[in-house]
Design a protein around this motif. Sequence first.
Motif, mmCIF file in Angstrom:
data_model
loop_
_atom_site.group_PDB
_atom_site.id
_atom_site.type_symbol
_atom_site.label_atom_id
_atom_site.label_comp_id
_atom_site.label_asym_id
_atom_site.label_seq_id
_atom_site.Cartn_x
_atom_site.Cartn_y
_atom_site.Cartn_z
ATOM 1 N N GLY A 17 5.270 -17.800 1.893
ATOM 2 C CA GLY A 17 4.557 -18.341 3.044
ATOM 3 C C GLY A 17 3.751 -19.573 2.653
ATOM 4 O O GLY A 17 3.201 -19.647 1.562
ATOM 5 N N GLN A 18 3.657 -20.544 3.545
ATOM 6 C CA GLN A 18 3.016 -21.805 3.204
ATOM 7 C C GLN A 18 1.501 -21.694 3.246
ATOM 8 O O GLN A 18 0.803 -22.249 2.406
ATOM 9 N N LYS A 19 0.962 -20.974 4.234
ATOM 10 C CA LYS A 19 -0.488 -20.826 4.327
ATOM 11 C C LYS A 19 -0.935 -19.741 3.355
ATOM 12 O O LYS A 19 -0.415 -18.636 3.349
ATOM 13 N N ARG A 20 -1.937 -20.068 2.574
ATOM 14 C CA ARG A 20 -2.385 -19.159 1.533
ATOM 15 C C ARG A 20 -3.731 -18.540 1.868
ATOM 16 O O ARG A 20 -4.593 -19.157 2.483
ATOM 17 N N SER A 60 0.338 -14.695 1.000
ATOM 18 C CA SER A 60 0.272 -15.475 2.221
ATOM 19 C C SER A 60 -0.736 -14.809 3.148
ATOM 20 O O SER A 60 -1.083 -13.640 2.993
ATOM 21 N N ILE A 61 -1.233 -15.570 4.121
ATOM 22 C CA ILE A 61 -2.208 -15.024 5.069
ATOM 23 C C ILE A 61 -1.592 -13.865 5.844
ATOM 24 O O ILE A 61 -2.235 -12.844 6.099
ATOM 25 N N GLU A 62 -0.326 -14.009 6.224
ATOM 26 C CA GLU A 62 0.347 -12.940 6.969
ATOM 27 C C GLU A 62 0.411 -11.653 6.152
ATOM 28 O O GLU A 62 0.154 -10.564 6.657
ATOM 29 N N ARG A 63 0.753 -11.789 4.864
ATOM 30 C CA ARG A 63 0.846 -10.604 4.015
ATOM 31 C C ARG A 63 -0.520 -9.968 3.802
ATOM 32 O O ARG A 63 -0.650 -8.747 3.754
ATOM 33 N N ASN A 95 -4.220 -5.564 4.678
ATOM 34 C CA ASN A 95 -5.510 -5.041 5.128
ATOM 35 C C ASN A 95 -5.323 -3.921 6.144
ATOM 36 O O ASN A 95 -5.988 -2.883 6.086
ATOM 37 N N LYS A 96 -4.397 -4.120 7.053
ATOM 38 C CA LYS A 96 -4.110 -3.095 8.063
ATOM 39 C C LYS A 96 -3.627 -1.814 7.398
ATOM 40 O O LYS A 96 -4.047 -0.701 7.762
ATOM 41 N N ASN A 97 -2.746 -1.951 6.405
ATOM 42 C CA ASN A 97 -2.232 -0.777 5.698
ATOM 43 C C ASN A 97 -3.317 -0.085 4.884
ATOM 44 O O ASN A 97 -3.335 1.142 4.755
ATOM 45 N N TYR A 98 -4.224 -0.882 4.314
ATOM 46 C CA TYR A 98 -5.329 -0.281 3.560
ATOM 47 C C TYR A 98 -6.248 0.522 4.481
ATOM 48 O O TYR A 98 -6.792 1.569 4.094
ATOM 49 N N PHE A 99 -6.440 0.048 5.711
ATOM 50 C CA PHE A 99 -7.255 0.806 6.661
ATOM 51 C C PHE A 99 -6.598 2.143 6.985
ATOM 52 O O PHE A 99 -7.268 3.170 7.108
ATOM 53 N N VAL A 146 0.795 -1.229 0.000
ATOM 54 C CA VAL A 146 0.000 0.000 0.000
ATOM 55 C C VAL A 146 0.830 1.283 0.000
ATOM 56 O O VAL A 146 0.356 2.330 -0.421
ATOM 57 N N GLU A 147 2.091 1.238 0.449
ATOM 58 C CA GLU A 147 2.884 2.466 0.433
ATOM 59 C C GLU A 147 3.047 2.997 -0.991
ATOM 60 O O GLU A 147 3.051 4.218 -1.218
ATOM 61 N N ASP A 148 3.132 2.087 -1.973
ATOM 62 C CA ASP A 148 3.244 2.536 -3.359
ATOM 63 C C ASP A 148 1.885 2.968 -3.919
ATOM 64 O O ASP A 148 1.806 3.857 -4.765
ATOM 65 N N THR A 149 0.798 2.364 -3.427
ATOM 66 C CA THR A 149 -0.551 2.782 -3.834
ATOM 67 C C THR A 149 -0.826 4.194 -3.353
ATOM 68 O O THR A 149 -1.375 5.034 -4.098
ATOM 69 N N ASP A 150 -0.468 4.485 -2.124
ATOM 70 C CA ASP A 150 -0.591 5.831 -1.558
ATOM 71 C C ASP A 150 0.206 6.828 -2.398
ATOM 72 O O ASP A 150 -0.280 7.911 -2.768
#
Length: 339
Positions: free
Chosen positions: A256-259, A266-269, A274-278, A224-228
Motif C-alpha cells: 500500500g502506498q499510504k503508510r 499500510s494504513i488500511e492494514r 486494530n479492529k482484529n485486536y479489539f 491477529v488470527e495467529d496471535t490468538d
Amino acid sequence: MISVIIPTFNKAEYLELTLASFVNQTCKDYELIVVDDGSEDNTKIVVNDYMDIINIKYFFQNNKGRASARNTGILQSSGTLIIFNDDDRIVSPFFIEEHKKKHKNNSNLILIGWKYNVLSIWKPDELPLLKSSLRKMFPNLEHHNKIKLLLHPKDIIDNFSESIKPFIVGEEPDNHIDIIKAYSESLDNFNFPWVLGTTGNLSVAKQKIEKVGLFDENYKGWGVEDTDFCYRLYNEGGVFRVDKGASNYHQIHPIGQKRSPKDHLSIERKRTLNKNYFYFCNKFQDLHVYLAWRSFFSENMNLKKANEIINQNNKSVKEELKNLYDCLIKNEMKGNIYK
C-alpha cells in the motif's frame, strides 16, 4: 511425517520461488500442503509444475481468508509436526530439518523461526511504493523499466546460498530483536512469547493443536488470527523458543502506498489490525492481551514495559489496570469505531 502448510492467494510468481526452495530440503520425510484460497491467477499451474518433484497436496477453496485456509491445511495434514510457512517465503535447505530436530523430546515446544527479507522480483511500476532505502541498495535496478526476476527457481534449487545472498535486505521487524537481546532466544522470564509467534515461520506438534482448537475464523482481513492461536497454545502450556537456524526469506512486495506510523504497515492494514485486536481483547478480557494491544499501538507502551507490569507483585494494581482496560475496550466496541 512432517506437514508444511502454505495458504496462498494470487501470488503465483512468489509461490513458484517458495516451492523451488523445498526441492532440496535435507529432511525428506515431509508433505507440502498448499491451500489455494480462491486464487484467480496461475497458482494451480505453478503447483502442478512441482507435483512430480515434491510431495504436494493441493486443495482449492473459495476465498475464506487466512484462518480458514490454514484450518483446511491442518485438517488435511498427515504429519505429527505442523510447520506453517507463507506463500511468499523462500526457505533455507535446512528449514524442515531445523524445525524437526528442535521438537525432539519436547511435545510442548512452539518453535519460532527466524525471518529475513529478500528482493526476488523487480517491478518498476511498484518502485514508488518501496522504501527509498531499499531503492538505494539496488541503484542499477532503479532505471530498469521492465519486470525483472532477480531470483530464478533453478538457481534456488541448484545453488541456494550464493543465489539468494546478493538480494537479502535485512531482517523482518517481527523478529523482535530487542526482545531476543533482553530475554535470549529461550525467551526466559518473558510473559508475551505468543506475540512473537506468527505463522510466517512457526512449528507445533499436531496434538497440541488438537488440544487448543483451530484458528478462529472470525478474524477478517490481515492480522491477529495467529496471535490468538499462539496465545491459546501458551495458555495450554506451550513453551516458545526462537531458532535462527530455521530461517526463511520473505519476498518483499508493496502493501500500500499510504503508510502508517509503523512504516512496514499500510494504513488500511493497520486499521484492520486494530479492529482484529479489539475482537481479540474482547474475546479473552485478560490483562496480558490488553497490554499486548497497547504495546503495538501506543508510543508509551512496549513489550518490555508490559512484561514489567505483569511481573509486579502488586495484585491490586494489576486488577485495577485490567478493570480500566475492560471499560476502554467495551466503550470502544460499543461505539463501533472500527466497524
